[in-house]
Write a protein that holds these residues in place. Sequence first.
Motif, short mmCIF file in Angstrom:
data_model
loop_
_atom_site.label_atom_id
_atom_site.label_comp_id
_atom_site.label_asym_id
_atom_site.label_seq_id
_atom_site.Cartn_x
_atom_site.Cartn_y
_atom_site.Cartn_z
N SER A 172 -35.86 -28.86 19.64
CA SER A 172 -37.10 -28.46 18.53
C SER A 172 -37.36 -27.02 18.67
CB SER A 172 -38.26 -29.52 19.03
OG SER A 172 -37.97 -30.80 18.93
N PRO A 173 -36.42 -26.38 18.44
CA PRO A 173 -36.50 -24.84 18.48
C PRO A 173 -37.54 -24.10 17.59
CG PRO A 173 -34.66 -25.36 17.40
CD PRO A 173 -35.16 -26.52 17.87
N TRP A 174 -38.65 -23.23 18.24
CA TRP A 174 -39.50 -22.48 17.37
C TRP A 174 -38.76 -21.15 17.11
CZ3 TRP A 174 -44.74 -20.19 19.50
CH2 TRP A 174 -45.42 -19.56 18.36
N ALA A 175 -38.19 -20.89 16.04
CA ALA A 175 -37.51 -19.85 15.72
C ALA A 175 -37.94 -18.87 14.75
CB ALA A 175 -36.03 -20.34 15.28
N ASP A 176 -39.33 -19.15 14.25
CA ASP A 176 -39.86 -18.34 13.30
C ASP A 176 -41.14 -18.26 13.50
OD1 ASP A 176 -40.91 -17.07 10.80
OD2 ASP A 176 -40.47 -18.86 9.67
N ILE A 220 -34.36 -16.40 13.77
CA ILE A 220 -33.63 -16.82 12.44
C ILE A 220 -33.42 -15.59 11.67
CG2 ILE A 220 -34.84 -18.97 12.12
CD1 ILE A 220 -36.71 -17.42 10.05
N HIS A 221 -33.94 -14.32 12.26
CA HIS A 221 -33.70 -13.18 11.56
C HIS A 221 -32.60 -12.35 12.43
CE1 HIS A 221 -37.03 -13.69 8.89
NE2 HIS A 221 -37.87 -13.74 9.96
N ALA A 222 -31.93 -12.83 13.46
CA ALA A 222 -30.87 -12.28 14.45
C ALA A 222 -29.62 -12.19 13.99
CB ALA A 222 -31.42 -12.94 15.83
N ASP A 223 -28.89 -11.49 14.27
CA ASP A 223 -27.32 -11.46 14.27
C ASP A 223 -26.87 -12.32 15.06
OD1 ASP A 223 -24.73 -11.06 14.01
OD2 ASP A 223 -24.60 -9.07 14.20
N LEU A 224 -26.36 -13.42 14.94
CA LEU A 224 -25.76 -14.52 16.02
C LEU A 224 -24.23 -14.36 16.26
CD1 LEU A 224 -28.15 -17.55 15.06
CD2 LEU A 224 -28.62 -15.36 16.44
N ALA A 248 -29.94 -23.21 12.34
CA ALA A 248 -28.26 -23.84 12.29
C ALA A 248 -27.57 -23.10 11.11
CB ALA A 248 -28.32 -25.40 11.99
N GLY A 249 -28.38 -22.94 10.00
CA GLY A 249 -27.64 -22.02 8.55
C GLY A 249 -27.43 -20.74 9.09
N VAL A 250 -28.17 -20.12 9.96
CA VAL A 250 -27.93 -18.72 10.42
C VAL A 250 -26.55 -18.38 11.31
CG1 VAL A 250 -28.93 -16.62 11.62
CG2 VAL A 250 -30.35 -17.72 9.94
N ALA A 251 -26.81 -19.66 12.30
CA ALA A 251 -25.67 -19.60 13.09
C ALA A 251 -24.39 -19.88 12.44
CB ALA A 251 -26.02 -20.64 14.29
N THR A 253 -23.36 -19.25 9.69
CA THR A 253 -22.93 -18.30 8.74
C THR A 253 -22.40 -17.36 9.46
OG1 THR A 253 -24.91 -18.61 6.97
CG2 THR A 253 -23.88 -16.64 6.92
N ALA A 254 -22.90 -17.14 10.76
CA ALA A 254 -22.19 -16.27 11.64
C ALA A 254 -21.03 -16.76 12.39
CB ALA A 254 -23.42 -15.77 12.69
N ASN A 255 -20.51 -17.65 11.93
CA ASN A 255 -19.30 -18.25 12.46
C ASN A 255 -19.37 -18.95 13.75
OD1 ASN A 255 -17.47 -17.79 10.10
ND2 ASN A 255 -17.65 -15.64 10.61
N VAL A 256 -20.69 -19.49 14.16
CA VAL A 256 -20.95 -19.86 15.28
C VAL A 256 -20.72 -21.43 15.32
CG1 VAL A 256 -22.79 -20.27 17.22
CG2 VAL A 256 -22.59 -18.22 16.07
N ARG A 257 -20.07 -22.06 16.25
CA ARG A 257 -19.79 -23.59 16.22
C ARG A 257 -21.05 -24.19 16.31
NH1 ARG A 257 -17.33 -27.33 19.83
NH2 ARG A 257 -16.67 -25.52 21.08
#
Length: 296
Positions: A172-176, A220-224, A248-251, A253-257
């Motif tokens: 349940s991450p608070w990411a924003d 959600i604004h970080a380079d992951l 999850a989308g940001v991760a 897109t950054a090629n994180v499994r």
Amino acid sequence: MTNTETELAAIRAMLASGQRPADLAGRRQRLDDLGARYEIPADVVVEPVDAGGVKAEWTTTPAADPTRVIMFLHGGGYISGSIKSHRHMIAQAGREAGTRTLALGYRLAPEHPFPAALEDALNGYRFLLSRGFLPENIVIAGESAGGGLTIATLVSLREAGMALPACAWCSSPWADLEMSGDTMQTKAAVDPLIQGPYLHELATAYLNGLNPRMPMVSPIHADLRGLPPLLIQVGSDETLLDDALRLAGVAATANVRTTLQVWPHMIHAWHLFYAQLADGRRALAEVGAFVRANMS
């Protein structure tokens, strides 16, 4: 009603039975009291420890591999939550994963705004390395605010050139901290724990005047890029659902499994209620399987 509906109805009734206190001490006590409702199994060994200047606590079960550990960052919106409030849940996660756990009692706002919590998380990780834990045998995990803090910790470790852990689990991450997700409104009627106005209050305390779009507070604004595998779990009845989906989308897109699990009808931090909620037990079993797979 299904078994799940019956279980959730009982939990919702329990949560609705008391008003959220207006004062900070009352809010902190309320979350600790919630965790104290659940007993720690007799075979769990609990050991307080100073983790590089951070108050912390080991938990260990008989089947735990002493060389493997989950470092846990509790929820509570950066202003509440503690080792005590989440002790029962993280001990069970460690049991499922076959690891020890190290829960950090990181400093809280408003007394200690950003970056105090992040500094404490980094010190906790360095403490584990100093105790001989290999990075590939460490998991960083966090719930709610602790979930966002988990991602910030990983990015900070990467930026510092440090070896990253085997994987990470965000519940349940608070990411924003701008609360810009659509589900902040669309799920407000069904989320019994977290609402926009309260989150704005918490964010104000934590940010202390800083920009809520900073990557280290709103990942959600970080380079992951380069982060280890992530497990993100969220309930479909959470106002923070969009935070998890976008993270999850940001991760990805950054090629994180990235493994994203949306649990139907589950509420914020449902793992806390695993003793009376079958899907809480199932979710923790999924955590255990994820950890084992990424440490093998």
